[in-house]
Design an enzyme around this catalytic site. Structure first.
Site: not given
Ligand SMILES: CCC/C=C/C=C/C(=O)SCCNC(=O)CCNC(=O)[C@H](O)C(C)(C)COP(=O)(O)OP(=O)(O)OC[C@H]1O[C@@H](n2cnc3c(N)ncnc32)[C@H](O)[C@@H]1OP(=O)(O)O
Ligand SMILES: NC(=O)C1=CN([C@@H]2O[C@H](COP(=O)(O)OP(=O)(O)OC[C@H]3O[C@@H](n4cnc5c(N)ncnc54)[C@H](OP(=O)(O)O)[C@@H]3O)[C@@H](O)[C@H]2O)C=CC1
Length: 349
Positions: A82, A85, A131, A213, A228, A265
């Protein structure tokens, strides 16, 4: 658009000041020269974007690469389809003829993306809430997909969670929340679909989106790096084991590509972007469309001999960070003359 030099605050204690200062400068200029590293900051409708002058050699081609119809009669399942990427990959596959199923937690976001993409491409995009941390939810999602489209030909494990955090501040639940989405989620989706495909004697292409990484590890994103790396081990292992059932497994390791989910983030102040770009040899971030073209190729029949591959897609950032002497890029011609004289004048060992 007068360039303003802001590269002066060189010490760690000046970091906060330089953050604030660069924010203030960015708020009042259109183009900012960051000094010796030759980084430029442009402001387009409020969006900040840095690039180096040499990035002109590496202009992105964002059009669709594969021939039209390459995905006719194919079904693609994309987790996290949704946003970011995942959305870009869904758009390209749909444009190439695939019927897509996108799955994540936020149904409204999925539905809006599905409507927008299918109205542009004329091909159906289905939104299914799921999820991936919950294996039963994954199983129900696959049931729903089977009803809608049948089993998929292409599976893209793209969903992820991440945030920067010093490991000493990380709670057990913080660790669990990331590793559950990234490693367990990918495993649950892959096992559920893999088993059903095997039962139905249908082959498929599996693709996982990891990151550069995953190979090196990285501080401050330790749960993500660990998960990862696990995903890569899972996919390489299954490439060896499940080829006999017609399944291929490949991995893309992207470098930085601006999406709201990732950058909010990993770079919440917007300050790290310029240092990222400074170390990318091609001088710019990647584009979602570039990643989507690569994913479309790897998942297509054109790549039917490709399995177990790990493709680094990062503009050269990884090797640039790895090489001991790469910082010598900053040495000027005059400095090189001096260094060469010093080296040549050395006698003996
Ligand atoms: C640049 C080149 C390399 C890049 C790589 C990129 C890689 C990627 O993966 S980018 C993708 C990023 N996208 C997302 O993260 C989208 C989805 N993310 C989320 O939904 C949330 O950020 C989360 C992952 C935290 C999950 O959300 P959820 O509602 O399920 O969790 P919470 O209840 O909010 O938190 C769970 C526990 O984590 C602790 N927490 C949350 N944020 C932080 C933070 N910023 N710092 C420290 N801890 C954090 C939160 O406190 C909860 O723990 P606890 O308090 O112990 O219950
Ligand atoms: N952008 C970048 O620079 C880089 C990204 N990546 C990788 O690329 C991919 C996409 O990232 P990007 O598009 O940047 O970030 P986004 O945050 O846009 O994408 C993450 C997606 O994961 C979904 N998601 C998160 N938690 C769950 C869950 N529990 N169940 C189902 N779906 C979930 C989110 O949807 P929803 O919240 O609706 O669940 C969201 O659509 C990821 O694997 C990330 O690690 C890797 C390197 C670099």
């Amino acid at each position: 658009m007068v360039p303003v030099s802001v590269g002066q605050a060189g010490n760690v204690s000046g970091l906060l000041l330089s953050l604030i200062l660069s924010e203030q400068v960015q708020n009042r200029t259109d183009s900012v020269d960051f000094g010796p590293s030759q980084l430029w900051c442009h402001r387009f409708a409020g969006l900040r974007s840095y690039a180096t002058p040499h990035s002109q050699f590496f202009a992105p081609s964002e059009g669709i690469m594969l021939p039209a119809g390459s995905y006719n009669n194919k079904v693609a399942f994309i987790t996290g389809g949704g946003t970011g990427l995942g959305r870009a990959m869904t758009g390209v596959l749909s444009q190439l003829g695939a019927q897509c199923v996108i799955a994540s937690r936020k149904l409204e976001v999925l539905q809006q993306t599905a409507t927008e993409i299918s109205s542009q491409t004329g091909n159906k995009v289905h939104a299914v809430q799921c999820d991936v941390r919950d294996p039963q939810a994954v199983s129900r999602c696959v049931d729903q997909m089977v009803e809608l489209t049948g089993l998929p030909d292409v599976i893209i494990n793209n969903a992820a969670g991440n945030f920067i955090c010093p490991s000493e501040r990380l709670s057990a639940n913080g660790w669990k929340s990331i590793t559950d989405i990234v490693l367990n989620g990918t495993a649950f989706v892959t096992l559920e679909l893999g088993k059903r495909l095997i039962q139905n004697q249908k082959g498929a292409s599996f693709l996982a989106i990891t990151t550069i990484y995953a190979e090196s590890g990285s501080g401050f994103v330790v749960p993500s790096a660990s998960a990862k790396a696990g995903v890569e081990a899972l996919y390489k292992s299954l490439a060896a084991e499940w080829g006999r059932y017609g399944h291929r497994f490949n991995i893309i390791q992207p470098g930085p590509i601006r999406t709201k989910g990732a950058f909010s983030r990993l770079d919440p102040t917007g300050t790290f972007e310029k240092s990222m770009i400074g170390r990318i040899p091609t001088g710019r971030l990647g584009k979602p469309a570039e990643l989507a073209n690569l994913a479309a190729y790897l998942s297509s029949d054109y790549a039917s001999w490709m399995s177990g591959a790990v493709i680094r897609f990062d503009g050269g950032e990884y090797v640039s960070m790895a090489g001991e002497f790469n910082e010598l890029r900053k040495v000027t011609d005059d400095q090189w003359k001096m260094l060469e004289t010093m080296i040549r004048s050395t006698k003996g060992s």
